[in-house]
Design a protein around this motif. Structure first.
Motif, PDB file in Angstrom:
ATOM      1  N   HIS A  73       0.728  -1.109  -0.159  1.00 53.17           N
ATOM      2  CA  HIS A  73       0.052   0.217   0.055  1.00 53.17           C
ATOM      3  C   HIS A  73       0.695   1.209  -0.045  1.00 53.17           C
ATOM      4  O   HIS A  73       0.370   2.269  -0.610  1.00 53.17           O
ATOM      5  CB  HIS A  73      -0.815   0.049   1.061  1.00 53.17           C
ATOM      6  CG  HIS A  73      -1.940  -0.917   0.861  1.00 53.17           C
ATOM      7  ND1 HIS A  73      -2.840  -0.708   0.018  1.00 53.17           N
ATOM      8  CD2 HIS A  73      -2.380  -2.187   1.765  1.00 53.17           C
ATOM      9  CE1 HIS A  73      -3.986  -1.712  -0.090  1.00 53.17           C
ATOM     10  NE2 HIS A  73      -3.693  -2.471   1.010  1.00 53.17           N
ATOM     11  N   GLU A  74       2.055   1.119   0.776  1.00 51.46           N
ATOM     12  CA  GLU A  74       2.842   2.311   0.863  1.00 51.46           C
ATOM     13  C   GLU A  74       3.580   2.778  -0.524  1.00 51.46           C
ATOM     14  O   GLU A  74       3.553   3.963  -1.150  1.00 51.46           O
ATOM     15  CB  GLU A  74       3.749   2.387   1.881  1.00 51.46           C
ATOM     16  CG  GLU A  74       4.865   3.569   2.332  1.00 51.46           C
ATOM     17  CD  GLU A  74       4.016   4.666   3.061  1.00 51.46           C
ATOM     18  OE1 GLU A  74       4.394   5.762   2.732  1.00 51.46           O
ATOM     19  OE2 GLU A  74       2.929   4.452   3.396  1.00 51.46           O
TER      20      GLU A  74
ATOM     21  N   PHE B 299       0.533   5.917   3.043  1.00 51.41           N
ATOM     22  CA  PHE B 299      -0.203   6.756   4.131  1.00 51.41           C
ATOM     23  C   PHE B 299       0.592   6.824   5.485  1.00 51.41           C
ATOM     24  O   PHE B 299       0.527   7.588   6.265  1.00 51.41           O
ATOM     25  CB  PHE B 299      -1.301   5.410   4.871  1.00 51.41           C
ATOM     26  CG  PHE B 299      -0.627   3.862   5.294  1.00 51.41           C
ATOM     27  CD1 PHE B 299      -0.342   4.000   6.441  1.00 51.41           C
ATOM     28  CD2 PHE B 299      -0.292   2.983   4.404  1.00 51.41           C
ATOM     29  CE1 PHE B 299       0.113   2.588   6.873  1.00 51.41           C
ATOM     30  CE2 PHE B 299       0.044   1.760   4.791  1.00 51.41           C
ATOM     31  CZ  PHE B 299       0.518   1.598   6.166  1.00 51.41           C
TER      32      PHE B 299
ATOM     33  N   THR C 124      -1.423  10.447  11.416  1.00 51.04           N
ATOM     34  CA  THR C 124      -1.322   9.403  10.537  1.00 51.04           C
ATOM     35  C   THR C 124      -2.648   8.739  10.535  1.00 51.04           C
ATOM     36  O   THR C 124      -2.985   8.249   9.367  1.00 51.04           O
ATOM     37  CB  THR C 124      -0.219   8.493  11.139  1.00 51.04           C
ATOM     38  OG1 THR C 124       1.136   9.277  11.030  1.00 51.04           O
ATOM     39  CG2 THR C 124       0.145   7.298  10.094  1.00 51.04           C
TER      40      THR C 124
ATOM     41  N   PHE D  20      -4.854   8.200   7.169  1.00 51.87           N
ATOM     42  CA  PHE D  20      -5.214   6.911   6.543  1.00 51.87           C
ATOM     43  C   PHE D  20      -6.794   6.805   6.417  1.00 51.87           C
ATOM     44  O   PHE D  20      -6.908   6.222   5.193  1.00 51.87           O
ATOM     45  CB  PHE D  20      -4.807   5.630   7.802  1.00 51.87           C
ATOM     46  CG  PHE D  20      -5.117   4.302   7.308  1.00 51.87           C
ATOM     47  CD1 PHE D  20      -3.915   3.538   6.593  1.00 51.87           C
ATOM     48  CD2 PHE D  20      -6.406   3.682   7.294  1.00 51.87           C
ATOM     49  CE1 PHE D  20      -4.398   2.391   6.390  1.00 51.87           C
ATOM     50  CE2 PHE D  20      -6.459   2.544   6.985  1.00 51.87           C
ATOM     51  CZ  PHE D  20      -5.457   1.693   6.557  1.00 51.87           C
TER      52      PHE D  20
ATOM     53  N   ARG E 149      -4.634  -0.579   9.763  1.00 59.17           N
ATOM     54  CA  ARG E 149      -4.975   0.559  10.307  1.00 59.17           C
ATOM     55  C   ARG E 149      -4.796   0.588  11.792  1.00 59.17           C
ATOM     56  O   ARG E 149      -4.125   1.421  12.485  1.00 59.17           O
ATOM     57  CB  ARG E 149      -6.476   1.236  10.114  1.00 59.17           C
ATOM     58  CG  ARG E 149      -6.868   2.265  10.568  1.00 59.17           C
ATOM     59  CD  ARG E 149      -8.437   2.677  10.593  1.00 59.17           C
ATOM     60  NE  ARG E 149      -8.694   4.013  11.172  1.00 59.17           N
ATOM     61  CZ  ARG E 149      -8.751   4.560  12.480  1.00 59.17           C
ATOM     62  NH1 ARG E 149      -8.314   3.387  13.197  1.00 59.17           N
ATOM     63  NH2 ARG E 149      -9.072   5.597  12.895  1.00 59.17           N
TER      64      ARG E 149
ATOM     65  N   ILE F 180      -1.111   0.695  13.306  1.00 56.84           N
ATOM     66  CA  ILE F 180      -0.209   2.165  13.258  1.00 56.84           C
ATOM     67  C   ILE F 180      -0.001   2.398  14.829  1.00 56.84           C
ATOM     68  O   ILE F 180      -0.947   2.634  15.728  1.00 56.84           O
ATOM     69  CB  ILE F 180      -1.067   3.084  12.601  1.00 56.84           C
ATOM     70  CG1 ILE F 180      -1.053   2.670  10.865  1.00 56.84           C
ATOM     71  CG2 ILE F 180      -0.403   4.640  12.607  1.00 56.84           C
ATOM     72  CD1 ILE F 180      -2.014   3.450  10.236  1.00 56.84           C
TER      73      ILE F 180
END
Length: 156
Positions: free
Chosen positions: A54-55, A68, A113, A117, A146, A149
């Protein structure tokens, strides 16, 4: 040849008066300089792979990058800078614990963050996945991602 990259920094000043004991201030700031806050995600290898995809995206899986952590870092910088500028003097004077100061930095970064997200909208979902998915929010199916994090305070 490209010109020099311009950077902008702000300084956090410690206010001194005639009753300030300089060796104690230096000792407190040295304690602070030996630690740092890491804001990111913690989890198992599968979760780390999902976060990496995803990053940075994946050409093989045809998944575009939906950063994110990197964008969360940028969005939290202003809040963290403001906190540091307003609270560095109590830390230097010994009126605030160094770990409590760093913990608050971590909380600010983690909160920003997480908010970032939840707001990710670009790039849009592929049409195949959009038909299968419920709702328009991106990365909502990744609730475990999520929830991973977090922030940690580590020695430099």
């Amino acid at each position: 040849m490209a010109g020099a990259r311009r950077t902008r920094t702000r300084r956090a000043n410690v206010e001194l008066d005639e009753t300030s004991f300089l060796p104690a201030i230096i000792a407190n700031l040295n304690k602070l300089a030996k630690k740092e806050v890491h804001i990111g995600m913690q989890g198992n290898a599968d979760l780390a792979m999902i976060a990496g995809v995803h990053e940075y995206g994946s050409a093989k899986m045809k998944i575009p990058a939906r950063s994110f952590i990197g964008t969360g870092k940028k969005k939290s910088a202003a809040g963290i800078s403001k906190w540091v500028r307003t609270n560095i003097t109590p830390v230097a004077m010994g009126n605030m614990d160094v770990m409590a100061f760093l913990e608050q930095i971590g909380v600010i970064g983690e909160t920003k963050t997480l908010a970032n997200f939840n707001r990710i909208k670009q790039p849009p979902l592929s049409p195949l996945y959009a038909r299968r998915k419920k709702g328009k929010k991106i990365l909502i199916a990744e609730a475990e991602l999520r929830d991973s994090i977090t922030h940690v305070i580590v020695d430099k």
